[in-house]
Write a protein that holds these residues in place. Structure first.
Motif, PDB file in Angstrom:
ATOM      1  N   ARG A  28       0.845  -1.191   0.000  1.00  0.00           N
ATOM      2  CA  ARG A  28       0.000   0.000   0.000  1.00  0.00           C
ATOM      3  C   ARG A  28       0.883   1.243   0.000  1.00  0.00           C
ATOM      4  O   ARG A  28       1.840   1.351   0.788  1.00  0.00           O
ATOM      5  CB  ARG A  28      -0.942  -0.001   1.203  1.00  0.00           C
ATOM      6  CG  ARG A  28      -1.810  -1.251   1.274  1.00  0.00           C
ATOM      7  CD  ARG A  28      -2.830  -1.190   2.371  1.00  0.00           C
ATOM      8  NE  ARG A  28      -3.938  -0.317   2.025  1.00  0.00           N
ATOM      9  CZ  ARG A  28      -5.090  -0.263   2.692  1.00  0.00           C
ATOM     10  NH1 ARG A  28      -5.266  -1.020   3.755  1.00  0.00           N
ATOM     11  NH2 ARG A  28      -6.055   0.545   2.314  1.00  0.00           N
ATOM     12  N   GLU A  67       6.941   6.831  -9.057  1.00  0.00           N
ATOM     13  CA  GLU A  67       5.503   6.690  -8.838  1.00  0.00           C
ATOM     14  C   GLU A  67       4.883   5.803  -9.910  1.00  0.00           C
ATOM     15  O   GLU A  67       4.034   4.938  -9.609  1.00  0.00           O
ATOM     16  CB  GLU A  67       4.841   8.064  -8.836  1.00  0.00           C
ATOM     17  CG  GLU A  67       5.194   8.901  -7.619  1.00  0.00           C
ATOM     18  CD  GLU A  67       4.731  10.343  -7.718  1.00  0.00           C
ATOM     19  OE1 GLU A  67       4.651  11.008  -6.687  1.00  0.00           O
ATOM     20  OE2 GLU A  67       4.457  10.808  -8.856  1.00  0.00           O
ATOM     21  N   ASP A  89       3.127   1.774  -9.565  1.00  0.00           N
ATOM     22  CA  ASP A  89       1.893   1.258 -10.157  1.00  0.00           C
ATOM     23  C   ASP A  89       2.180   0.046 -11.042  1.00  0.00           C
ATOM     24  O   ASP A  89       1.423  -0.930 -11.049  1.00  0.00           O
ATOM     25  CB  ASP A  89       1.202   2.347 -10.974  1.00  0.00           C
ATOM     26  CG  ASP A  89       0.550   3.414 -10.108  1.00  0.00           C
ATOM     27  OD1 ASP A  89       0.302   3.131  -8.921  1.00  0.00           O
ATOM     28  OD2 ASP A  89       0.295   4.519 -10.608  1.00  0.00           O
ATOM     29  N   ASN A  99      -9.332  -1.884  -3.081  1.00  0.00           N
ATOM     30  CA  ASN A  99      -8.981  -0.532  -3.523  1.00  0.00           C
ATOM     31  C   ASN A  99      -7.606  -0.516  -4.179  1.00  0.00           C
ATOM     32  O   ASN A  99      -7.394   0.154  -5.196  1.00  0.00           O
ATOM     33  CB  ASN A  99      -9.012   0.446  -2.334  1.00  0.00           C
ATOM     34  CG  ASN A  99     -10.421   0.723  -1.851  1.00  0.00           C
ATOM     35  OD1 ASN A  99     -11.396   0.542  -2.590  1.00  0.00           O
ATOM     36  ND2 ASN A  99     -10.547   1.157  -0.620  1.00  0.00           N
ATOM     37  N   ASP A 100      -6.642  -1.251  -3.601  1.00  0.00           N
ATOM     38  CA  ASP A 100      -5.303  -1.320  -4.182  1.00  0.00           C
ATOM     39  C   ASP A 100      -5.330  -1.989  -5.556  1.00  0.00           C
ATOM     40  O   ASP A 100      -4.647  -1.555  -6.490  1.00  0.00           O
ATOM     41  CB  ASP A 100      -4.366  -2.110  -3.258  1.00  0.00           C
ATOM     42  CG  ASP A 100      -3.975  -1.316  -2.018  1.00  0.00           C
ATOM     43  OD1 ASP A 100      -4.159  -0.088  -2.032  1.00  0.00           O
ATOM     44  OD2 ASP A 100      -3.498  -1.922  -1.054  1.00  0.00           O
ATOM     45  N   ASP A 143      -7.943  -2.117  -7.616  1.00  0.00           N
ATOM     46  CA  ASP A 143      -8.588  -1.169  -8.539  1.00  0.00           C
ATOM     47  C   ASP A 143      -7.599  -0.117  -9.004  1.00  0.00           C
ATOM     48  O   ASP A 143      -7.552   0.241 -10.187  1.00  0.00           O
ATOM     49  CB  ASP A 143      -9.786  -0.491  -7.855  1.00  0.00           C
ATOM     50  CG  ASP A 143     -10.969  -1.426  -7.685  1.00  0.00           C
ATOM     51  OD1 ASP A 143     -10.947  -2.519  -8.282  1.00  0.00           O
ATOM     52  OD2 ASP A 143     -11.906  -1.062  -6.951  1.00  0.00           O
ATOM     53  N   LYS A 144      -6.802   0.405  -8.065  1.00  0.00           N
ATOM     54  CA  LYS A 144      -5.842   1.444  -8.423  1.00  0.00           C
ATOM     55  C   LYS A 144      -4.799   0.904  -9.381  1.00  0.00           C
ATOM     56  O   LYS A 144      -4.421   1.549 -10.355  1.00  0.00           O
ATOM     57  CB  LYS A 144      -5.157   1.988  -7.164  1.00  0.00           C
ATOM     58  CG  LYS A 144      -4.234   3.163  -7.418  1.00  0.00           C
ATOM     59  CD  LYS A 144      -3.642   3.682  -6.110  1.00  0.00           C
ATOM     60  CE  LYS A 144      -2.822   4.949  -6.365  1.00  0.00           C
ATOM     61  NZ  LYS A 144      -1.696   4.716  -7.266  1.00  0.00           N
ATOM     62  N   GLY A 145      -4.313  -0.327  -9.120  1.00  0.00           N
ATOM     63  CA  GLY A 145      -3.299  -0.897  -9.964  1.00  0.00           C
ATOM     64  C   GLY A 145      -3.773  -1.162 -11.380  1.00  0.00           C
ATOM     65  O   GLY A 145      -3.021  -1.005 -12.335  1.00  0.00           O
ATOM     66  N   LYS A 201      -6.419   0.432 -12.772  1.00  0.00           N
ATOM     67  CA  LYS A 201      -7.127   1.602 -13.293  1.00  0.00           C
ATOM     68  C   LYS A 201      -8.549   1.251 -13.706  1.00  0.00           C
ATOM     69  O   LYS A 201      -9.039   1.649 -14.765  1.00  0.00           O
ATOM     70  CB  LYS A 201      -6.371   2.208 -14.486  1.00  0.00           C
ATOM     71  CG  LYS A 201      -4.935   2.578 -14.207  1.00  0.00           C
ATOM     72  CD  LYS A 201      -4.809   3.669 -13.174  1.00  0.00           C
ATOM     73  CE  LYS A 201      -3.356   4.062 -12.967  1.00  0.00           C
ATOM     74  NZ  LYS A 201      -3.175   5.058 -11.908  1.00  0.00           N
ATOM     75  N   THR A 225     -12.215  -1.446 -12.276  1.00  0.00           N
ATOM     76  CA  THR A 225     -12.918  -2.160 -11.215  1.00  0.00           C
ATOM     77  C   THR A 225     -12.588  -3.642 -11.310  1.00  0.00           C
ATOM     78  O   THR A 225     -12.770  -4.258 -12.367  1.00  0.00           O
ATOM     79  CB  THR A 225     -14.438  -1.956 -11.341  1.00  0.00           C
ATOM     80  OG1 THR A 225     -14.719  -0.556 -11.290  1.00  0.00           O
ATOM     81  CG2 THR A 225     -15.172  -2.662 -10.214  1.00  0.00           C
TER      82      THR A 225
END
Length: 246
Positions: free
Chosen positions: A33, A159, A163, A219-220, A222-224, A226, A228
């Protein structure tokens, strides 16, 4: 686990011929995270950049002239990185410069202060043999948005690599395991569908803290990616399970 994604910018390509570090960016991950506890330095390299390197990073001698020299930021960098797992894309390049700078101070090589190393370029070559595996290529392949990357920058690239690393290491994409008649995973055998409706199965609800932890993991993911992840979508009802209309 504490992991640091690290990237550098330099005055040129060869630390052994006098090129120096001029930017260092680190992004912290704890248990996969992002923490926001990042580290970033512009450094006065005490020399001009080669024209080719300047075209890549855009950091002029004038801009860097009032920035701290490496000796002034070295202790903070070493303590920040101490005992962490370091993640670098093409690690040999960055470590060559870090080891050179540490050697100037009479210190052991950089990785002797850290716990372990992951080179995402080597991992990408194993995952995608024969394909381009630059950071930009991996961003495109793994759905990481790098549209804002016009010039290279150590913190920006760290950054993006964070990802990319999370996307590369999400693990198994499907939880479906194909089992054949012999039970050894051969998908070619006949499989009989068994309805679980005949069993009286206990339902054990997750505790509130478990629900919160599960939501954090999703959530992690989903973020990875981009988007759902599949675990947030409603599964289609199996044949025969559709409720009759009134």
């Amino acid at each position: 686990m504490r992991q640091l994604i690290l990237d550098t910018e330099t005055t040129g390509l060869n630390a052994k011929t006098g090129d120096r570090l001029l930017e260092i960016g680190c992004v912290e991950l704890v248990n996969r995270r992002l923490t926001g506890n990042n580290l970033h330095f512009y450094i006065n390299p005490e020399r001009d950049s080669d024209p080719g390197a300047l075209a890549v990073h855009g950091l002029t001698t004038e801009f860097l002239s009032d920035k701290p020299k490496f000796v002034e930021i070295a202790e903070e960098l070493r303590e920040y990185c101490r005992d962490a797992e370091i993640i670098i894309h093409n690690a040999a390049f960055d470590l060559g410069f870090l080891d050179m700078e540490f050697g100037r101070l009479g210190w052991p090589p950089f990785m002797q202060h850290c716990s372990s190393l992951i080179d995402t370029l080597l991992r990408a070559r194993e995952m995608f043999p024969g394909r381009r595996n630059s950071l930009d290529a991996l961003c495109e392949r793994l759905g990481v948005n790098n549209a804002h990357r016009t010039l290279h920058g150590a913190l920006l690239d760290a950054e993006l690599l964070a990802d990319v690393y999370l996307a590369m290491t999400r693990g198994q994409e499907s939880l479906v395991i194909e089992i054949g008649d012999d039970g050894d995973g051969d998908a070619g055998g006949h499989r009989e569908k068994i309805s679980l409706r005949q069993f009286d199965l206990p339902v054990i609800a997750a505790a509130d803290d478990e629900v919160a932890q599960h939501a954090g993991v999703l959530n992690d993911i989903d973020k990875g990616m981009k988007g759902t992840c599949v675990w947030r979508t409603e599964p289609a009802a199996p044949e025969g399970d559709t409720a009759p209309s009134a």
